[in-house]
Design a protein around this motif. Sequence first.
Motif, PDB file in Angstrom:
ATOM      1  N   ALA A 332       0.838  -1.196   0.000  1.00 15.47           N
ATOM      2  CA  ALA A 332       0.000   0.000   0.000  1.00 15.47           C
ATOM      3  C   ALA A 332       0.876   1.250   0.000  1.00 15.47           C
ATOM      4  O   ALA A 332       1.833   1.344   0.764  1.00 15.47           O
ATOM      5  CB  ALA A 332      -0.912   0.006   1.214  1.00 15.47           C
ATOM      6  N   ALA A 333       0.540   2.212  -0.854  1.00 17.87           N
ATOM      7  CA  ALA A 333       1.350   3.423  -0.983  1.00 17.87           C
ATOM      8  C   ALA A 333       1.269   4.316   0.249  1.00 17.87           C
ATOM      9  O   ALA A 333       2.194   5.069   0.534  1.00 17.87           O
ATOM     10  CB  ALA A 333       0.917   4.213  -2.215  1.00 17.87           C
ATOM     11  N   GLY A 334       0.174   4.217   0.987  1.00 21.83           N
ATOM     12  CA  GLY A 334       0.031   5.026   2.189  1.00 21.83           C
ATOM     13  C   GLY A 334      -1.122   6.003   2.110  1.00 21.83           C
ATOM     14  O   GLY A 334      -1.669   6.272   1.033  1.00 21.83           O
ATOM     15  N   ASN A 335      -1.487   6.575   3.249  1.00 16.05           N
ATOM     16  CA  ASN A 335      -2.711   7.368   3.381  1.00 16.05           C
ATOM     17  C   ASN A 335      -2.474   8.797   3.848  1.00 16.05           C
ATOM     18  O   ASN A 335      -3.346   9.417   4.427  1.00 16.05           O
ATOM     19  CB  ASN A 335      -3.633   6.696   4.400  1.00 16.05           C
ATOM     20  N   GLU A 336      -1.280   9.323   3.617  1.00 17.76           N
ATOM     21  CA  GLU A 336      -0.944  10.626   4.190  1.00 17.76           C
ATOM     22  C   GLU A 336      -1.091  11.789   3.218  1.00 17.76           C
ATOM     23  O   GLU A 336      -0.723  12.905   3.540  1.00 17.76           O
ATOM     24  CB  GLU A 336       0.493  10.595   4.729  1.00 17.76           C
ATOM     25  N   ASN A 337      -1.583  11.521   2.000  1.00 16.73           N
ATOM     26  CA  ASN A 337      -1.697  12.557   0.969  1.00 16.73           C
ATOM     27  C   ASN A 337      -0.367  13.272   0.770  1.00 16.73           C
ATOM     28  O   ASN A 337      -0.268  14.499   0.787  1.00 16.73           O
ATOM     29  CB  ASN A 337      -2.791  13.575   1.327  1.00 16.73           C
ATOM     30  N   ARG A 338       0.698  12.476   0.589  1.00 12.09           N
ATOM     31  CA  ARG A 338       2.029  13.012   0.399  1.00 12.09           C
ATOM     32  C   ARG A 338       2.762  12.156  -0.631  1.00 12.09           C
ATOM     33  O   ARG A 338       2.251  11.132  -1.076  1.00 12.09           O
ATOM     34  CB  ARG A 338       2.810  13.003   1.719  1.00 12.09           C
ATOM     35  N   ASN A 339       3.951  12.585  -0.972  1.00  5.96           N
ATOM     36  CA  ASN A 339       4.733  11.808  -1.936  1.00  5.96           C
ATOM     37  C   ASN A 339       5.136  10.473  -1.319  1.00  5.96           C
ATOM     38  O   ASN A 339       5.644  10.418  -0.197  1.00  5.96           O
ATOM     39  CB  ASN A 339       5.978  12.600  -2.344  1.00  5.96           C
ATOM     40  N   VAL A 340       4.920   9.409  -2.089  1.00  2.00           N
ATOM     41  CA  VAL A 340       5.202   8.061  -1.604  1.00  2.00           C
ATOM     42  C   VAL A 340       6.691   7.833  -1.361  1.00  2.00           C
ATOM     43  O   VAL A 340       7.075   6.868  -0.699  1.00  2.00           O
ATOM     44  CB  VAL A 340       4.645   7.017  -2.604  1.00  2.00           C
ATOM     45  N   GLU A 341       7.550   8.739  -1.815  1.00  2.01           N
ATOM     46  CA  GLU A 341       8.993   8.576  -1.605  1.00  2.01           C
ATOM     47  C   GLU A 341       9.353   8.567  -0.123  1.00  2.01           C
ATOM     48  O   GLU A 341      10.429   8.094   0.255  1.00  2.01           O
ATOM     49  CB  GLU A 341       9.771   9.676  -2.321  1.00  2.01           C
ATOM     50  N   GLY A 342       8.451   9.026   0.741  1.00  2.00           N
ATOM     51  CA  GLY A 342       8.712   9.006   2.179  1.00  2.00           C
ATOM     52  C   GLY A 342       7.907   7.953   2.927  1.00  2.00           C
ATOM     53  O   GLY A 342       7.855   7.977   4.148  1.00  2.00           O
TER      54      GLY A 342
END
Length: 378
Positions: A332-342
Amino acid sequence: MDRLNLLKKLCAAGFLLAASVISVSASAANGQIDQLIIRYHSDVQSKMSKSSQATDPQFMARTAERYVSDATGLQVSYKRAMAATTGAHVLRLPYAMDVEQAKMYASQLLKNQPDIDYAEPDYRRYLMSTVPNDPQVNQQWHLMSPADFAGAANVFNAWDLTKGSADIVVAVLDEGITNHVDLRPNLVGGSAAKSGYDMVGDDPAGDGDGRDADPSNPGASKSAAEGSAWHGTIVGGLIAARPDNGKFVAGVGWNTRLSAVRILSEAGGYLSDQVDGMLWAGGEKVSGAPENNNPALILNLSIGTDNFETCSRTEQNAVNLLTKKGISIVVAAGNENRNVEGSAPANCTGVISVSGVTKEGARAPFANYGELNDIAAP
């Protein structure tokens, strides 16, 4: 393998690239680090294993503790060795500290102790939910045609081509699963308790019995403010809930088999347990764990971190080994509404990072984005 062939392989597995939707856990430690991972240089590790003291179970512990104490002044305690292929060891810090302080001590250790190949915080990982828990197939919009919902995966039509294969095992690395009637037919052991392995060693919010052969989800602890989210069961259901049986919902793979590897409790879990779980799921040996007789072709990690992190050396080494064996790792890319690079482990080289879309086909407002995203899904 090129992208088209990889997607065909995933479709043949009957595997929905399930993106994350809602973070369901709060960080009990609030980003605090209480463990380090270290790895000796290969030649140093080899000399240690051949030492006349190597048979002493406390030899490695005393050596690691002394190295850290001499280099940093920290009085750490040795916890355990990780899977043999990692060559890594887990050390418990004398107190919980913030990420930057832990990274500072890791850097100090690396600088002052030439026998160490790398040192890094044993980051915490947390669950990420995937879809609403709707009980009826006609409410599972993600399975429908894009003509119905632009963001749907067109799975009803895909079933005309394949219903999955019993030759393919998908390992769900999560908080364990329940013995749900919709999952049992596709579990490799025929029941939740026999379907994989529990890698969670420290589990204040779970079953509390350490690593063992039962990856069942024990639910939330008695002290938890809320009940369990049953996250691993939901993810397993998305992948391979048995369709066409008159019960509950339909997963994507009618025949795809599931293995459960418990790497988290409701309160999260350690990177070191995650990596051991990944390696065991892929058929590698892990100290203290039995041989995996049902190694997976695909690993699913609907998990993430509450910090902005680069991919750790420990994770990247595991990903490199597993992908070299032909294993696909979907994160999962994540749920933070930010660039997935972090967002680790979605930012590791070689994984398939999956962002989320809405019914309308647009990026979900919370979903992470960026060039490291490989695909988007419901």
